[in-house]
Design a protein around this motif. Structure first.
Motif, PDB file in Angstrom:
ATOM      1  N   LEU A 240      35.977  33.446  58.416  1.00  0.00           N
ATOM      2  CA  LEU A 240      34.940  34.406  58.082  1.00  0.00           C
ATOM      3  C   LEU A 240      33.666  33.669  57.683  1.00  0.00           C
ATOM      4  CD1 LEU A 240      36.887  36.956  55.825  1.00  0.00           C
ATOM      5  CD2 LEU A 240      36.306  37.229  58.243  1.00  0.00           C
ATOM      6  N   ASP A 241      32.548  34.396  57.718  1.00  0.00           N
ATOM      7  CA  ASP A 241      31.306  33.914  57.133  1.00  0.00           C
ATOM      8  C   ASP A 241      31.382  34.260  55.650  1.00  0.00           C
ATOM      9  OD1 ASP A 241      28.743  33.545  56.154  1.00  0.00           O
ATOM     10  OD2 ASP A 241      27.766  34.268  57.981  1.00  0.00           O
ATOM     11  N   TYR A 242      31.891  33.326  54.859  1.00  0.00           N
ATOM     12  CA  TYR A 242      32.176  33.629  53.457  1.00  0.00           C
ATOM     13  C   TYR A 242      30.897  33.878  52.655  1.00  0.00           C
ATOM     14  CZ  TYR A 242      36.941  32.344  54.579  1.00  0.00           C
ATOM     15  OH  TYR A 242      38.194  32.312  55.155  1.00  0.00           O
ATOM     16  N   ASP A 243      29.797  33.207  52.995  1.00  0.00           N
ATOM     17  CA  ASP A 243      28.542  33.481  52.307  1.00  0.00           C
ATOM     18  C   ASP A 243      28.144  34.945  52.477  1.00  0.00           C
ATOM     19  OD1 ASP A 243      27.647  31.081  51.020  1.00  0.00           O
ATOM     20  OD2 ASP A 243      27.335  30.209  52.993  1.00  0.00           O
ATOM     21  N   MET A 244      28.308  35.448  53.680  1.00  0.00           N
ATOM     22  CA  MET A 244      27.941  36.836  53.955  1.00  0.00           C
ATOM     23  C   MET A 244      28.806  37.800  53.144  1.00  0.00           C
ATOM     24  SD  MET A 244      27.911  38.764  57.643  1.00  0.00           S
ATOM     25  CE  MET A 244      29.691  38.546  57.861  1.00  0.00           C
ATOM     26  N   TYR A 245      30.103  37.529  53.083  1.00  0.00           N
ATOM     27  CA  TYR A 245      30.984  38.429  52.340  1.00  0.00           C
ATOM     28  C   TYR A 245      30.752  38.325  50.838  1.00  0.00           C
ATOM     29  CZ  TYR A 245      33.518  40.101  56.389  1.00  0.00           C
ATOM     30  OH  TYR A 245      33.840  40.720  57.561  1.00  0.00           O
ATOM     31  N   LEU A 246      30.439  37.133  50.344  1.00  0.00           N
ATOM     32  CA  LEU A 246      30.123  37.007  48.919  1.00  0.00           C
ATOM     33  C   LEU A 246      28.844  37.760  48.572  1.00  0.00           C
ATOM     34  CD1 LEU A 246      31.068  33.266  48.313  1.00  0.00           C
ATOM     35  CD2 LEU A 246      32.244  35.264  47.389  1.00  0.00           C
ATOM     36  N   ASP A 247      27.923  37.873  49.537  1.00  0.00           N
ATOM     37  CA  ASP A 247      26.706  38.652  49.323  1.00  0.00           C
ATOM     38  C   ASP A 247      26.999  40.143  49.222  1.00  0.00           C
ATOM     39  OD1 ASP A 247      25.030  36.467  49.244  1.00  0.00           O
ATOM     40  OD2 ASP A 247      24.434  36.600  51.352  1.00  0.00           O
ATOM     41  N   LEU A 248      28.178  40.558  49.665  1.00  0.00           N
ATOM     42  CA  LEU A 248      28.559  41.970  49.566  1.00  0.00           C
ATOM     43  C   LEU A 248      29.225  42.308  48.234  1.00  0.00           C
ATOM     44  CD1 LEU A 248      29.914  42.641  53.180  1.00  0.00           C
ATOM     45  CD2 LEU A 248      27.943  43.753  52.094  1.00  0.00           C
ATOM     46  N   LEU A 249      29.393  41.310  47.377  1.00  0.00           N
ATOM     47  CA  LEU A 249      30.008  41.551  46.070  1.00  0.00           C
ATOM     48  C   LEU A 249      28.965  41.903  45.022  1.00  0.00           C
ATOM     49  CD1 LEU A 249      32.635  38.672  45.668  1.00  0.00           C
ATOM     50  CD2 LEU A 249      33.131  41.108  45.944  1.00  0.00           C
ATOM     51  N   LYS A 250      29.356  42.756  44.094  1.00  0.00           N
ATOM     52  CA  LYS A 250      28.557  43.011  42.901  1.00  0.00           C
ATOM     53  C   LYS A 250      28.629  41.796  41.976  1.00  0.00           C
ATOM     54  CE  LYS A 250      29.626  47.989  42.702  1.00  0.00           C
ATOM     55  NZ  LYS A 250      30.250  49.051  41.852  1.00  0.00           N
ATOM     56  N   PRO A 251      27.730  41.697  41.000  1.00  0.00           N
ATOM     57  CA  PRO A 251      27.925  40.689  39.951  1.00  0.00           C
ATOM     58  C   PRO A 251      29.305  40.854  39.309  1.00  0.00           C
ATOM     59  CG  PRO A 251      25.733  41.632  39.787  1.00  0.00           C
ATOM     60  CD  PRO A 251      26.469  42.435  40.832  1.00  0.00           C
ATOM     61  N   ASN A 252      29.956  39.761  39.046  1.00  0.00           N
ATOM     62  CA  ASN A 252      31.332  39.726  38.531  1.00  0.00           C
ATOM     63  C   ASN A 252      32.354  40.222  39.553  1.00  0.00           C
ATOM     64  OD1 ASN A 252      30.635  38.792  35.861  1.00  0.00           O
ATOM     65  ND2 ASN A 252      29.886  40.866  35.450  1.00  0.00           N
ATOM     66  N   GLY A 253      31.933  40.375  40.801  1.00  0.00           N
ATOM     67  CA  GLY A 253      32.846  40.840  41.838  1.00  0.00           C
ATOM     68  C   GLY A 253      33.893  39.798  42.194  1.00  0.00           C
ATOM     69  N   ASN A 254      34.937  40.257  42.867  1.00  0.00           N
ATOM     70  CA  ASN A 254      36.111  39.424  43.114  1.00  0.00           C
ATOM     71  C   ASN A 254      36.440  39.427  44.604  1.00  0.00           C
ATOM     72  OD1 ASN A 254      38.674  38.180  43.021  1.00  0.00           O
ATOM     73  ND2 ASN A 254      39.041  38.991  40.973  1.00  0.00           N
ATOM     74  N   PHE A 255      36.387  38.249  45.226  1.00  0.00           N
ATOM     75  CA  PHE A 255      36.848  38.081  46.605  1.00  0.00           C
ATOM     76  C   PHE A 255      38.249  37.503  46.543  1.00  0.00           C
ATOM     77  CE2 PHE A 255      37.618  36.091  50.615  1.00  0.00           C
ATOM     78  CZ  PHE A 255      36.878  36.788  51.563  1.00  0.00           C
ATOM     79  N   ARG A 256      39.219  38.251  47.071  1.00  0.00           N
ATOM     80  CA  ARG A 256      40.613  37.795  47.054  1.00  0.00           C
ATOM     81  C   ARG A 256      41.067  37.495  48.480  1.00  0.00           C
ATOM     82  NH1 ARG A 256      44.149  37.879  42.046  1.00  0.00           N
ATOM     83  NH2 ARG A 256      42.461  37.843  40.542  1.00  0.00           N
ATOM     84  N   LEU A 257      41.558  36.287  48.664  1.00  0.00           N
ATOM     85  CA  LEU A 257      41.999  35.822  49.980  1.00  0.00           C
ATOM     86  C   LEU A 257      43.513  35.845  50.038  1.00  0.00           C
ATOM     87  CD1 LEU A 257      41.093  34.428  52.700  1.00  0.00           C
ATOM     88  CD2 LEU A 257      41.522  32.262  51.520  1.00  0.00           C
ATOM     89  N   VAL A 258      44.072  36.657  50.945  1.00  0.00           N
ATOM     90  CA  VAL A 258      45.523  36.670  51.148  1.00  0.00           C
ATOM     91  C   VAL A 258      45.903  36.302  52.577  1.00  0.00           C
ATOM     92  CG1 VAL A 258      45.952  38.323  49.287  1.00  0.00           C
ATOM     93  CG2 VAL A 258      45.554  39.171  51.602  1.00  0.00           C
ATOM     94  N   GLY A 259      44.946  36.414  53.509  1.00  0.00           N
ATOM     95  CA  GLY A 259      45.184  35.913  54.854  1.00  0.00           C
ATOM     96  C   GLY A 259      45.083  34.396  54.872  1.00  0.00           C
ATOM     97  N   ILE A 260      45.586  33.789  55.936  1.00  0.00           N
ATOM     98  CA  ILE A 260      45.594  32.324  56.026  1.00  0.00           C
ATOM     99  C   ILE A 260      44.682  31.904  57.180  1.00  0.00           C
ATOM    100  CG2 ILE A 260      47.008  30.255  56.280  1.00  0.00           C
ATOM    101  CD1 ILE A 260      49.400  31.876  55.342  1.00  0.00           C
TER     102      ILE A 260
END
Length: 345
Positions: A240-260
Motif C-alpha cells: 500500500l501507499d502507507y503515507d496516503m493511508y496515514l493521511d486518512l487518519l485523524k489525530p491519535n488515529g490507529n492504522f492496524r496491519l493484519v495482512g502480510i
C-alpha cells in the motif's frame, strides 16, 4: 482408536507446489489435558500458503470438530461438544502475559504449523485448554473461518479499544475484510469499505459497510477533502501507499496491519506522523480470552463468513489453493471431510 492411541488420516504437503498426499500418523494416548477431536470442517487461510513449500507439513488452523475423547483432567468439555482450535496450540500459562489474558504473546507459546495436530485432517489431538466451545447457533462450517479470520479482525478492534462512535475503514474485502465489515458494523461504528475495484461494492454494503471507496479514486485532493478515520484496518496481502493511508487518519488515529504485504513497509512523512500522534501497529489473532469473546460476539450479532465448500481430499485441497492464488474465493473456502458430507445428505 488403537490400544496405544489413535491413527489419524491427514493431508500433508509434498515437494510439488499445491500437491498434497493423504497420510496416516499415530497419535499417542491422550495426556491428562488433551482432547481427541473428529474434524467437521476446516477453513483455508492465506497463511497456510506461506508454509506450503515445506514437504511433509499438515496445514490448517481454522478447524472445528466434535469432541470424541477427553483426558482425565479435562472437566470443561465432554464428548459431543463442538469445539474449534486455532493458531495458538499452547502457552506456558505461568508468565505475566498468560496471567493477564495476553497468552498469544507468551514467549513460550506453540503456534501453527508446529506439530501434526492441524486442520487438514479427519481428526486431531489438542490441548483441551486451547480449544473453544462453538456456540450452538453457529454451524461448524461457518465457525471454522472465525477461528483465524474472525479472531484476527476482532482482536485488532478489541486491542485498539475501538469506540462504537468511531469511523473505521476496512482495506481489502476478502476473507478477513468481509468479516471485518460485519464485526465493525455490529460494534456500532461508521464503516467504510476500501477496495481497488468496484466489483465488490454490493456485497461490501451487504456485509455492513455504510460507504464504499475505490482506492483508484484516491488523489491528493480526494485525501484532503475526505472525512478522516479513527482506525484503518488493512487486511490486504499487497503493498500500500502507507503515507496516503496515514493521511486518512485523524489525530491519535490507529492504522492496524493484519495482512502480510510481500515487501518492506515504508512511509516517509515522519513529521505529520509524530505531530498528530498517529499509530501504526501490527496485530495478530487472539488468544483464549479474545477467541472466547469473539465467538460470543459473533453468535450475538449473527456474524458469519460467506463460504465456498470443497471436499477435504487431495484434489479438494489443491483446488482450494489454486483458487486462493487467483483471489477467487468469495470469501472463504472451507474443506469438508467426505464423512460429514455423506452424513448431511
Amino acid at each position: 482408536m488403537v490400544a496405544t492411541g489413535h491413527l489419524i488420516d491427514a493431508f500433508a504437503t509434498t515437494d510439488k507446489p499445491d500437491v498434497f498426499e493423504k497420510i496416516q500418523y499415530h497419535a499417542d494416548p491422550l495426556e491428562e489435558n488433551q482432547v481427541y477431536i473428529k474434524i467437521k470442517a476446516c477453513g483455508v487461510c492465506h497463511t497456510d500458503v506461506l508454509f506450503s513449500s515445506t514437504p511433509g507439513v499438515i496445514l490448517g488452523h481454522e478447524a472445528v470438530g466434535e469432541i470424541v475423547e477427553v483426558g482425565p483432567k479435562v472437566n470443561h468439555l465432554v464428548p459431543g461438544d463442538i469445539v474449534g482450535f486455532a493458531y495458538m496450540k499452547s502457552s506456558c500459562q505461568s508468565c505475566l502475559l498468560c496471567h493477564s489474558g495476553d497468552d498469544i504473546m507468551c514467549r513460550k507459546r506453540k503456534m501453527f504449523p508446529e506439530g501434526t495436530n492441524n486442520g487438514y485432517a479427519y481428526a486431531a489431538v489438542c490441548d483441551g485448554r486451547f480449544v473453544y466451545k462453538i456456540p450452538k447457533s453457529i454451524e461448524p462450517k461457518y465457525a471454522g473461518p472465525l477461528m483465524c479470520a474472525g479472531s484476527t479482525v476482532f482482536s485488532a478492534m478489541y486491542g485498539a479499544n475501538l469506540s462504537p462512535t468511531a469511523r473505521i475503514a476496512i482495506v481489502g474485502i476478502g476473507g478477513l475484510g468481509h468479516l471485518g465489515l460485519q464485526f465493525a458494523r455490529a460494534w456500532g461504528c461508521h464503516v467504510v469499505a476500501i477496495s481497488s475495484g468496484r466489483d465488490k461494492e454490493p456485497e461490501a454494503l451487504k456485509f455492513g459497510a455504510h460507504e464504499y471507496w475505490c482506492s483508484k479514486d484516491f488523489s491528493p485532493e480526494f485525501i484532503e477533502k475526505a472525512e478522516k478515520f479513527d482506525m484503518i484496518l488493512s487486511t490486504v496481502s499487497g503493498d500500500l501507499d502507507y503515507d496516503m493511508y496515514l493521511d486518512l487518519l485523524k489525530p491519535n488515529g490507529n492504522f492496524r496491519l493484519v495482512g502480510i504485504p510481500p515487501n518492506e513497509i515504508k512511509f516517509g512523512k515522519i513529521l505529520p506522523f509524530l505531530l498528530d500522534q498517529k499509530n501504526f501497529t501490527g496485530a495478530i489473532l487472539g488468544g483464549r480470552k479474545i477467541n472466547t469473546l469473539m465467538l460470543e460476539f459473533a453468535a450475538r450479532h449473527n456474524i458469519r463468513p460467506q463460504i465456498e465448500e470443497l471436499p477435504m481430499t487431495e484434489d479438494g485441497i489443491t483446488e482450494a489453493f489454486h483458487r486462493l492464488h487467483k483471489n477467487l474465493p468469495r470469501y472463504r473456502t472451507v474443506l469438508i471431510p467426505p464423512s460429514e458430507t455423506s452424513t448431511s445428505e
